[in-house]
Motif scaffolding. Structure first.
Motif, PDB file in Angstrom:
ATOM      1  N   LEU A 172       0.802  -1.220   0.000  1.00 31.97           N
ATOM      2  CA  LEU A 172       0.000   0.000   0.000  1.00 31.97           C
ATOM      3  C   LEU A 172       0.841   1.280   0.000  1.00 31.97           C
ATOM      4  O   LEU A 172       0.575   2.194  -0.788  1.00 31.97           O
ATOM      5  CB  LEU A 172      -0.989  -0.019   1.169  1.00 31.97           C
ATOM      6  CG  LEU A 172      -2.203  -0.929   0.937  1.00 31.97           C
ATOM      7  CD1 LEU A 172      -3.009  -1.101   2.216  1.00 31.97           C
ATOM      8  CD2 LEU A 172      -3.091  -0.371  -0.173  1.00 31.97           C
ATOM      9  N   ALA A 175       2.476   1.535  -3.513  1.00 26.83           N
ATOM     10  CA  ALA A 175       1.501   1.859  -4.553  1.00 26.83           C
ATOM     11  C   ALA A 175       1.081   3.324  -4.461  1.00 26.83           C
ATOM     12  O   ALA A 175       0.919   4.007  -5.483  1.00 26.83           O
ATOM     13  CB  ALA A 175       0.283   0.956  -4.424  1.00 26.83           C
ATOM     14  N   THR A 182      -5.287   0.392  -6.241  1.00 24.86           N
ATOM     15  CA  THR A 182      -5.251  -0.832  -5.441  1.00 24.86           C
ATOM     16  C   THR A 182      -6.653  -1.376  -5.213  1.00 24.86           C
ATOM     17  O   THR A 182      -7.584  -0.620  -4.914  1.00 24.86           O
ATOM     18  CB  THR A 182      -4.593  -0.567  -4.076  1.00 24.86           C
ATOM     19  OG1 THR A 182      -5.288   0.517  -3.427  1.00 24.86           O
ATOM     20  CG2 THR A 182      -3.129  -0.199  -4.222  1.00 24.86           C
TER      21      THR A 182
END
Length: 297
Positions: A172, A175, A182
């Motif tokens: 996370l 990204a 996501t």
């Protein structure tokens, strides 16, 4: 939210999917290898008169063996198999374009075999696909790190739930740094985190049948004692709100095979994120490093 097969189909049309669309669902997530799912979605979309949702599907790999054992990328996907899978999905779904197209598994070393990317770019130029994505297999979310870092994809999908919160410290944040969308899947851990399944239902569930039922129940009981009644009305609500509490997730997928589950999941989402202190506590004390998928292939 994602769509699972509806046991109450009406001439191949899913009442639960139509209800979810009516209530504002914006994306349908499926896969070429889910038997009959794209056909059901296609028929349901033809019956739907409202705004078209985003369609997310996954390319069928050439063999299931690559879900467990590493092989070169060409063992799972070739330019021709990618095109064949996309064309089959477009026909089944009855659409001209798939909005999000995933490779339906990923190994870390495949990030260094970029030839597959050319095939997807060509399909993009032809207008047959939108965003290029990768769906991580099992709990192997860290296999996505290099492909995120190298900005080769627009979107990634991975398991994310109360028990599997480890993407918070790897996938996370990376990204977010690279602007990659996501998708968190298995938010209810294949139904286990709903807290409603019996031992017999565990035994019949493809993704839970290898789980240690007594251990699973102890962990659910710990969650009930700590949070149900004070921070959520049910375990299912707790699980949905936990996932929605991480703003780095672009969206989540929820299987909604019945109208009742559509209503329950939408109500859980409407109740909003959990307090950050509770999210932090769950993340710290309820992570469970496991993989019940290992014996499926």
């Amino acid at each position: 939210m994602g769509i699972a097969l509806d046991p109450d189909l009406n001439n191949g049309i899913s009442p639960s999917l139509l209800l979810a669309l009516e209530k504002g669902m914006t994306m349908i997530d499926t896969a070429r290898i889910y038997p009959g799912s794209e056909e059901i979605i296609g028929k349901s979309l033809r019956a739907w008169k409202g705004e078209k949702p985003l369609i997310s599907t996954k390319i069928a790999p050439l063999t299931a063996k690559t879900f467990r054992q590493f092989r070169p990328l060409a063992s799972a996907f070739t330019p021709q198999s990618i095109r064949d899978s996309v064309e089959a999905s477009l026909r089944a779904l009855g659409v001209e374009r798939v909005d999000v197209l995933h490779l339906h598994q990923w190994f870390y070393l495949w990030s260094f075999e970029p030839a597959w990317f050319d095939s997807l770019h060509k399909l993009q130029r032809e207008g047959k696909i939108g965003a290029i994505a990768v769906s991580a297999q099992d709990h192997e979310h860290d296999a996505l790190l290099e492909i995120i870092r190298s900005n080769m994809v627009d979107c990634i999908q991975f398991i994310f739930n109360i028990f599997e919160s480890r993407p918070k410290v790897s996938v996370l944040p990376l990204a977010e740094k690279h602007g990659v969308a996501t998708i968190g899947r298995c938010v209810l851990d294949s139904g286990g985190l709903s807290g409603t399944l019996t031992e017999a239902q565990f035994a019949q569930n493809l993704f839970l049948k290898h789980a240690p039922f007594s251990d699973y129940q102890k962990r659910l009981d710990a969650l009930r004692t700590a949070y149900v009644g004070t921070h959520a009305n049910s375990l299912g609500e707790l699980a949905v709100r936990y996932a929605l509490s991480d703003q780095r997730l672009s969206t989540i997928t929820l299987g909604c095979p019945t109208r009742a589950l559509v209503h329950a999941n939408l109500q859980a989402a409407a109740n909003g994120p959990l307090p950050q202190a509770i999210v932090d506590e769950i993340t710290t004390y309820h992570v469970w490093t496991k993989n019940h998928y290992e014996r499926l292939v």
